[in-house]
Design a protein around this motif. Structure first.
Motif, PDB file in Angstrom:
ATOM      1  N   VAL A  54       0.897  -1.140   0.000  1.00  0.00           N
ATOM      2  CA  VAL A  54       0.000   0.000   0.000  1.00  0.00           C
ATOM      3  C   VAL A  54       0.930   1.183   0.000  1.00  0.00           C
ATOM      4  CG1 VAL A  54      -1.745   1.267   1.285  1.00  0.00           C
ATOM      5  CG2 VAL A  54      -1.753  -1.224   1.293  1.00  0.00           C
ATOM      6  N   ASP A  97      -1.298  -4.864  10.998  1.00  0.00           N
ATOM      7  CA  ASP A  97      -2.209  -4.635   9.876  1.00  0.00           C
ATOM      8  C   ASP A  97      -2.898  -3.280   9.902  1.00  0.00           C
ATOM      9  OD1 ASP A  97      -1.726  -6.894   8.333  1.00  0.00           O
ATOM     10  OD2 ASP A  97      -3.135  -8.121   9.492  1.00  0.00           O
ATOM     11  N   ARG A  98      -2.296  -2.327  10.604  1.00  0.00           N
ATOM     12  CA  ARG A  98      -2.804  -0.960  10.502  1.00  0.00           C
ATOM     13  C   ARG A  98      -2.567  -0.496   9.066  1.00  0.00           C
ATOM     14  NH1 ARG A  98       0.193  -0.696  15.458  1.00  0.00           N
ATOM     15  NH2 ARG A  98      -1.208  -0.579  17.226  1.00  0.00           N
ATOM     16  N   PRO A  99      -3.442   0.347   8.545  1.00  0.00           N
ATOM     17  CA  PRO A  99      -3.228   0.839   7.181  1.00  0.00           C
ATOM     18  C   PRO A  99      -1.918   1.622   7.081  1.00  0.00           C
ATOM     19  CG  PRO A  99      -5.409   1.472   8.003  1.00  0.00           C
ATOM     20  CD  PRO A  99      -4.662   0.864   9.149  1.00  0.00           C
ATOM     21  N   VAL A 102      -0.452   4.510   6.341  1.00  0.00           N
ATOM     22  CA  VAL A 102      -0.815   5.910   6.156  1.00  0.00           C
ATOM     23  C   VAL A 102       0.332   6.755   6.668  1.00  0.00           C
ATOM     24  CG1 VAL A 102      -2.445   7.714   6.804  1.00  0.00           C
ATOM     25  CG2 VAL A 102      -3.264   5.383   6.439  1.00  0.00           C
ATOM     26  N   LEU A 123       2.991   1.229  12.632  1.00  0.00           N
ATOM     27  CA  LEU A 123       2.098   0.697  11.601  1.00  0.00           C
ATOM     28  C   LEU A 123       1.903  -0.814  11.684  1.00  0.00           C
ATOM     29  CD1 LEU A 123       3.440   2.864   8.665  1.00  0.00           C
ATOM     30  CD2 LEU A 123       1.267   3.141   9.873  1.00  0.00           C
ATOM     31  N   ALA A 172      -3.684   6.895  -1.406  1.00  0.00           N
ATOM     32  CA  ALA A 172      -2.982   5.616  -1.513  1.00  0.00           C
ATOM     33  C   ALA A 172      -3.165   5.036  -2.903  1.00  0.00           C
ATOM     34  CB  ALA A 172      -3.516   4.637  -0.464  1.00  0.00           C
TER      35      ALA A 172
END
Length: 164
Positions: free
Chosen positions: A9, A87-89, A91, A84, A24
């Motif tokens: 990502v 599995d945090r996005p 960002v 992060l 993203a």
């Protein structure tokens, strides 16, 4: 556990030029970049060092000077990667604190990845993404710090760039 492919990502932020976070995007890995990769026995520090080597090889191939490693950028990258996990996005946070800590007068940028792939495949994916490519090949960015953590069978990395 063998994990196949690249999961990235990606967003690119160059705070000095773009104060807002870009949306993203998901770069598509080429068939040659998709490889069987296993986290077994992979040292996150060695993996991060390999990303520096591959990043500098890409810069050399494009005719740009190599990046020097920055302890301050590496410390910032470690904090960002750790934040992060789970599995945090992926960002981007503001790079202003990084700039203030490392070099208040210079630009900063960041590339992120969460991949089940070797370092060459990660750099190839960054090069295939316009924003990440811009960061990798920006001649005003002269220093880099990369930190990685193993997270659920994938390597999660933050690559922090600093200007002169």
């Amino acid at each position: 556990m063998v994990v196949v492919g690249i999961v990235l990502v990606v967003t690119a932020v160059l705070v000095a030029r773009h104060p807002a976070v870009a949306p993203a995007t998901l770069p598509t890995a080429s068939a040659s970049a998709t490889q069987t990769w296993s986290p077994v026995g992979v040292d996150p520090v060695a993996y991060a060092h390999a990303l520096v080597v591959e990043t500098n090889a890409a810069r050399a191939a494009a005719g740009f000077a190599q990046l020097t490693e920055s302890d301050c950028a590496r410390t910032a990258a470690a904090e960002r990667a750790q934040a992060l996990t789970g599995d945090r996005p992926l960002v981007h946070a503001s790079l202003v604190p990084v700039m203030e800590a490392c070099d208040p007068s210079g630009p900063a940028a960041e590339n992120l990845s969460r991949a089940a792939a070797d370092p060459q495949a990660v750099v190839d994916a960054w090069l295939a993404s316009p924003g990440h490519r811009d960061n990798l090949l920006d001649p005003t960015l002269t220093r880099v710090g990369i930190a990685c953590v193993l997270d659920a069978g994938r390597m999660l990395c933050s690559q922090v760039f600093l200007g002169p």
